[in-house]
Write a protein that holds these residues in place. Structure first.
Motif, PDB file in Angstrom:
ATOM      1  N   GLU A   2       0.836  -1.205   0.000  1.00 51.19           N
ATOM      2  CA  GLU A   2       0.000   0.000   0.000  1.00 51.19           C
ATOM      3  C   GLU A   2       0.871   1.254   0.000  1.00 51.19           C
ATOM      4  O   GLU A   2       0.557   2.227  -0.647  1.00 51.19           O
ATOM      5  N   HIS A  29     -11.521   4.876   8.470  1.00 51.70           N
ATOM      6  CA  HIS A  29     -12.331   4.179   9.464  1.00 51.70           C
ATOM      7  C   HIS A  29     -12.086   4.853  10.804  1.00 51.70           C
ATOM      8  O   HIS A  29     -10.933   4.950  11.236  1.00 51.70           O
ATOM      9  N   ARG A  66     -20.178   0.357  10.165  1.00 49.08           N
ATOM     10  CA  ARG A  66     -20.373  -0.840   9.343  1.00 49.08           C
ATOM     11  C   ARG A  66     -19.462  -1.965   9.838  1.00 49.08           C
ATOM     12  O   ARG A  66     -18.437  -1.724  10.477  1.00 49.08           O
ATOM     13  N   LEU A  68     -16.720  -4.810   9.588  1.00 48.19           N
ATOM     14  CA  LEU A  68     -15.541  -5.052   8.758  1.00 48.19           C
ATOM     15  C   LEU A  68     -15.557  -6.523   8.344  1.00 48.19           C
ATOM     16  O   LEU A  68     -16.091  -7.363   9.061  1.00 48.19           O
ATOM     17  N   THR A  69     -14.965  -6.799   7.205  1.00 51.51           N
ATOM     18  CA  THR A  69     -14.999  -8.190   6.730  1.00 51.51           C
ATOM     19  C   THR A  69     -13.957  -9.056   7.424  1.00 51.51           C
ATOM     20  O   THR A  69     -13.988 -10.264   7.306  1.00 51.51           O
ATOM     21  N   TYR A  70     -13.031  -8.433   8.104  1.00 51.24           N
ATOM     22  CA  TYR A  70     -12.066  -9.181   8.906  1.00 51.24           C
ATOM     23  C   TYR A  70     -11.646  -8.305  10.077  1.00 51.24           C
ATOM     24  O   TYR A  70     -11.883  -7.099  10.077  1.00 51.24           O
ATOM     25  N   MET A  72      -9.534  -6.085  12.420  1.00 56.55           N
ATOM     26  CA  MET A  72      -8.375  -5.191  12.305  1.00 56.55           C
ATOM     27  C   MET A  72      -7.886  -4.876  13.711  1.00 56.55           C
ATOM     28  O   MET A  72      -8.653  -4.923  14.666  1.00 56.55           O
ATOM     29  N   ARG A 115      -7.948   3.065  10.215  1.00 59.33           N
ATOM     30  CA  ARG A 115      -7.265   2.844   8.944  1.00 59.33           C
ATOM     31  C   ARG A 115      -7.697   3.918   7.954  1.00 59.33           C
ATOM     32  O   ARG A 115      -8.810   4.434   8.063  1.00 59.33           O
ATOM     33  N   MET A 127     -18.927   6.434  -8.631  1.00 52.07           N
ATOM     34  CA  MET A 127     -19.828   5.345  -8.223  1.00 52.07           C
ATOM     35  C   MET A 127     -20.820   5.103  -9.361  1.00 52.07           C
ATOM     36  O   MET A 127     -21.299   6.036  -9.994  1.00 52.07           O
TER      37      MET A 127
ATOM     38  N   LYS B  21     -15.191   1.721  -3.470  1.00 52.10           N
ATOM     39  CA  LYS B  21     -16.341   1.738  -2.560  1.00 52.10           C
ATOM     40  C   LYS B  21     -17.595   1.162  -3.211  1.00 52.10           C
ATOM     41  O   LYS B  21     -18.600   0.957  -2.543  1.00 52.10           O
ATOM     42  N   ARG B  60     -10.335  -4.494  -0.161  1.00 52.10           N
ATOM     43  CA  ARG B  60      -9.917  -5.509   0.819  1.00 52.10           C
ATOM     44  C   ARG B  60      -9.113  -4.866   1.937  1.00 52.10           C
ATOM     45  O   ARG B  60      -9.325  -5.167   3.111  1.00 52.10           O
ATOM     46  N   TYR B  61      -8.214  -3.974   1.568  1.00 48.53           N
ATOM     47  CA  TYR B  61      -7.382  -3.295   2.557  1.00 48.53           C
ATOM     48  C   TYR B  61      -8.254  -2.516   3.537  1.00 48.53           C
ATOM     49  O   TYR B  61      -7.986  -2.481   4.731  1.00 48.53           O
ATOM     50  N   MET B  62      -9.314  -1.900   3.019  1.00 47.86           N
ATOM     51  CA  MET B  62     -10.196  -1.109   3.871  1.00 47.86           C
ATOM     52  C   MET B  62     -11.263  -1.947   4.572  1.00 47.86           C
ATOM     53  O   MET B  62     -12.173  -1.398   5.193  1.00 47.86           O
ATOM     54  N   GLY B  63     -11.180  -3.246   4.448  1.00 46.91           N
ATOM     55  CA  GLY B  63     -12.117  -4.111   5.169  1.00 46.91           C
ATOM     56  C   GLY B  63     -13.520  -4.083   4.609  1.00 46.91           C
ATOM     57  O   GLY B  63     -14.473  -4.443   5.290  1.00 46.91           O
ATOM     58  N   LEU B  64     -13.678  -3.644   3.356  1.00 44.58           N
ATOM     59  CA  LEU B  64     -15.005  -3.606   2.737  1.00 44.58           C
ATOM     60  C   LEU B  64     -15.302  -4.918   2.025  1.00 44.58           C
ATOM     61  O   LEU B  64     -16.453  -5.319   1.881  1.00 44.58           O
ATOM     62  N   LEU B  65     -14.235  -5.562   1.550  1.00 45.16           N
ATOM     63  CA  LEU B  65     -14.372  -6.881   0.927  1.00 45.16           C
ATOM     64  C   LEU B  65     -13.433  -7.838   1.668  1.00 45.16           C
ATOM     65  O   LEU B  65     -12.406  -7.407   2.183  1.00 45.16           O
ATOM     66  N   PRO B  66     -13.774  -9.108   1.712  1.00 46.34           N
ATOM     67  CA  PRO B  66     -12.902 -10.051   2.428  1.00 46.34           C
ATOM     68  C   PRO B  66     -11.695 -10.469   1.593  1.00 46.34           C
ATOM     69  O   PRO B  66     -11.763 -10.480   0.366  1.00 46.34           O
TER      70      PRO B  66
END
Lengths: 172, 70
Positions: A2, A29, A66, A68-70, A72, A115, A127, B21, B60-66
């Motif tokens: 990153e 976040h 929201r 998070l998908t994993y 942190m 983050r 979008m 996003k 993914r880095y931002m935790g929006l997708l796994p």
């Protein structure tokens, strides 16, 4: 990975964009331990960071809680805190590349920000709106043409064939 | 022929930029485990596959997708 991304994006120069400053977007976040009623103060502190560097806000979305998908984690007072949810918001702004890096540094220092991600983007909305399924233009008239084509030869055949059929019936 | 030739979704729908996003859009190009679909499968042109891959990785880095969905 990153880190390298951010650096290359900040240093890439194009003559076209130089004329009107550069458009960046920072997504962030906010730690969920901030109560909902104090979220406004956090948002205004973020705005202060941007104002300090004379960034012009193009568009933004206020942070919303929201999942998070994993999981942190962020170091807080010598200990890792684990988070499964956070307030996610973003701001799109116009600024000089050097100022953008200062903004990024300010986000890094902020203990309430779990983050963040600074990216280079464009002024227009990126979008996509939900789309209505559309049929290809070529498909619709083709179907009608076929119908007509099927009908005309049938008519011709039916007239002559009818006579033949009648003749055959009489002969028998 | 295992895969029918498709047109690129992004050129077809006139999408110029892929936003990290925009999860509903990105999810169309993810497999059941959250992996990025191969171009062969989705028919995306290489130009947009690169943009798509970057957007998915940012999300993914931002935790929006796994990274991995189980």
């Amino acid at each position: 990975m990153e880190e390298t991304n951010k650096v290359t994006e900040a240093t890439v120069d194009t003559a076209e964009e130089k004329a009107e400053g550069k458009i960046y977007e920072i997504g962030y976040h906010i730690v969920p331990s901030v109560p909902e009623d104090k979220l406004g103060a956090e948002v205004s502190s973020i705005k202060d960071i941007l104002e300090k560097q004379k960034a012009v806000v193009v568009s933004e979305e206020s942070p919303k809680l929201r999942q998070l998908t994993y999981e942190m984690r962020k170091e807080f007072a010598g200990k890792y805190q684990k988070y499964n949810s956070a307030y996610f918001g973003w701001v799109k702004f116009e600024a000089e590349p050097t100022d953008a890096l200062k903004i990024e540094a300010a986000f890094k220092k902020n203990p309430q920000i779990l983050r963040y991600l600074l990216i280079k983007t464009v002024r227009e909305n990126t979008m996509t709106a939900p789309r209505i399924p559309s049929y290809r233009k070529s498909e619709v008239p083709k179907f009608e043409e076929k119908k007509e084509a099927d009908q005309t030869p049938k008519k011709e055949v039916s007239e002559t064939e009818l006579d033949k059929a009648i003749d055959a019936a009489i002969a028998e | 022929m295992a895969f029918a030739k498709k047109q690129c979704y992004f050129t077809q729908n006139n999408i110029k930029h892929v936003d990290y996003k925009d999860l509903e859009l990105l999810k169309k190009f993810l497999g059941p485990q959250g992996n990025i679909m191969a171009r062969k499968r989705s028919g995306v042109s290489s130009k947009y596959q690169r943009k798509l891959a970057e957007a998915v990785k940012r999300a993914r880095y931002m935790g929006l997708l796994p990274y991995i969905a189980r």
